[in-house]
Design a protein around this motif. Structure first.
Motif, short mmCIF file in Angstrom:
data_model
loop_
_atom_site.label_atom_id
_atom_site.label_comp_id
_atom_site.label_asym_id
_atom_site.label_seq_id
_atom_site.Cartn_x
_atom_site.Cartn_y
_atom_site.Cartn_z
N THR A 224 -44.73 26.32 22.87
CA THR A 224 -43.62 27.19 23.25
C THR A 224 -44.19 28.45 23.91
O THR A 224 -45.07 29.12 23.34
CB THR A 224 -42.78 27.59 22.02
N SER A 227 -41.19 34.88 25.58
CA SER A 227 -40.91 35.85 26.64
C SER A 227 -42.00 36.92 26.67
O SER A 227 -42.61 37.25 25.64
CB SER A 227 -39.55 36.50 26.42
N LEU A 236 -46.76 27.95 35.00
CA LEU A 236 -45.69 27.00 34.73
C LEU A 236 -45.54 26.05 35.91
O LEU A 236 -45.65 26.47 37.06
CB LEU A 236 -44.37 27.75 34.48
N ASN A 239 -39.99 21.53 36.21
CA ASN A 239 -38.62 22.05 36.35
C ASN A 239 -38.54 23.40 35.65
O ASN A 239 -38.22 23.50 34.46
CB ASN A 239 -37.63 21.04 35.75
N VAL A 240 -38.85 24.46 36.40
CA VAL A 240 -38.85 25.82 35.85
C VAL A 240 -37.52 26.46 36.19
O VAL A 240 -37.14 26.57 37.37
CB VAL A 240 -40.01 26.66 36.41
N SER A 243 -34.46 31.42 31.57
CA SER A 243 -35.27 32.51 31.05
C SER A 243 -36.02 32.02 29.82
O SER A 243 -35.59 31.09 29.14
CB SER A 243 -34.39 33.72 30.70
N PRO A 244 -37.21 32.60 29.51
CA PRO A 244 -37.97 32.18 28.33
C PRO A 244 -37.18 32.47 27.05
O PRO A 244 -36.24 33.28 27.07
CB PRO A 244 -39.25 33.01 28.43
N TYR A 246 -39.86 29.03 26.82
CA TYR A 246 -39.92 27.72 27.46
C TYR A 246 -40.62 26.74 26.51
O TYR A 246 -41.51 27.11 25.76
CB TYR A 246 -40.70 27.79 28.78
N GLN A 247 -40.21 25.49 26.61
CA GLN A 247 -40.83 24.39 25.86
C GLN A 247 -41.52 23.47 26.86
O GLN A 247 -40.91 23.06 27.84
CB GLN A 247 -39.77 23.60 25.06
N GLY A 248 -42.81 23.15 26.62
CA GLY A 248 -43.54 22.30 27.54
C GLY A 248 -44.77 21.69 26.91
O GLY A 248 -45.10 21.95 25.75
#
Length: 281
Positions: A224, A227, A236, A239-240, A243-244, A246-248
């Motif tokens: 995760t 922010s 990143l 598919n950005v 707003s944070p 973010y999960q990746g």
């Protein structure tokens, strides 16, 4: 014949003051009043003759004034000496007068003269000096502010990068491998050469720099990104949007230099020479 009405007291007092001033300041009126008082018993109805008119002297005309001789006042000896001492002031547009000749050094040739009084400055000279001083001490207008100059940052030094390239070339022949066209070589030869290059470059990197990963998680793990993250540390992709946080999935941990130790160049060393040419005799 009806009797005359007596005058008021104020009127009689005013007439008395007028007569008193006339007697004091007009001798002719005083003489007539004295004669009238002596002759009142003989002829009370006698009339006084009219006083003579005073002739007002007429002013002389301009032609008569011009014909009158000009009389110069007599100057005293001290005033004449002061007038000779003070030089005439030059008029506007005239050259200044030359200074008086210096006195002779021989005391016997000079006649003894009385002490001359120093001339006192006139009021006009004092006023002019005061005005000039006031004008000279007037405050000067403030000068305009100079424009701000922008400083150009100095170019970074390239010597550390050149030293690192020279170390990788010396230990692992990295520049030789990168400059070689390996398209014509079979995979077995490329793999054998890569083992030698990898071992030498790894030794040079570990001896002179300490490199640590940016993220401590294993590659392929789901993380995760909160922010306020730094774009220089986390890149990143995919598919950005939004707003944070973010999960990746972590595909690369990244690297950062914790410490670097480069050799000190000796005097006369050219950092642009990464590897010298080798000649076998």
């Amino acid at each position: 014949m009806p009797e005359s009405t007596p005058l008021p007291l104020a009127t009689r007092l005013w007439f008395a003051w007028v007569c008193l001033f006339r007697v004091l300041f007009d001798p002719a009126f005083a003489a007539r009043a004295f004669a009238l008082r002596q002759g009142e018993a003989a002829s009370p109805e006698r009339e006084l003759p009219p006083p003579p008119r005073k002739r007002t002297p007429s002013l002389p005309s301009a032609a008569e004034l011009a014909r009158l001789p000009q009389v110069k006042p007599a100057l005293s000896a001290a005033a004449r000496a002061a007038q000779q001492t003070i030089p005439d002031r030059p008029r506007r547009g005239q050259a200044p007068l030359s200074p008086p000749p210096a006195p002779s050094s021989d005391p016997s040739s000079e006649p003894e003269s009385p002490a001359k009084p120093e001339p006192r400055p006139s009021s006009a000279t004092t006023t002019t000096t005061t005005t000039t001083t006031t004008t000279t001490t007037a405050p000067a207008t403030p000068s305009a502010a100079a424009p701000a100059t922008t400083t150009t940052p100095a170019a970074p030094s390239t010597e550390p990068a050149l030293q690192l390239l020279a170390l990788l070339q010396r230990e692992g022949r990295l520049i030789d491998f990168l400059q070689q066209d390996i398209a014509t070589f079979p995979d077995a030869e490329i793999g054998a050469a890569a083992r030698v290059i990898h071992e030498g470059c790894r030794k040079a990197l570990r001896d002179h720099a300490t490199v640590t990963p940016v993220r401590t998680e294993d590659e392929g793990a789901r993380i995760t990104i909160a922010s306020g993250f730094s774009p220089a540390e986390v890149k990143l992709s995919g598919n950005v949007g939004g707003s944070p946080p973010y999960q990746g999935v972590l595909t690369h941990r990244g690297w950062r230099v914790a410490q670097i130790k480069l050799p000190v160049p000796i005097a006369g060393h050219d950092p642009h020479i990464l590897a010298p040419a080798e000649v076998e005799l």
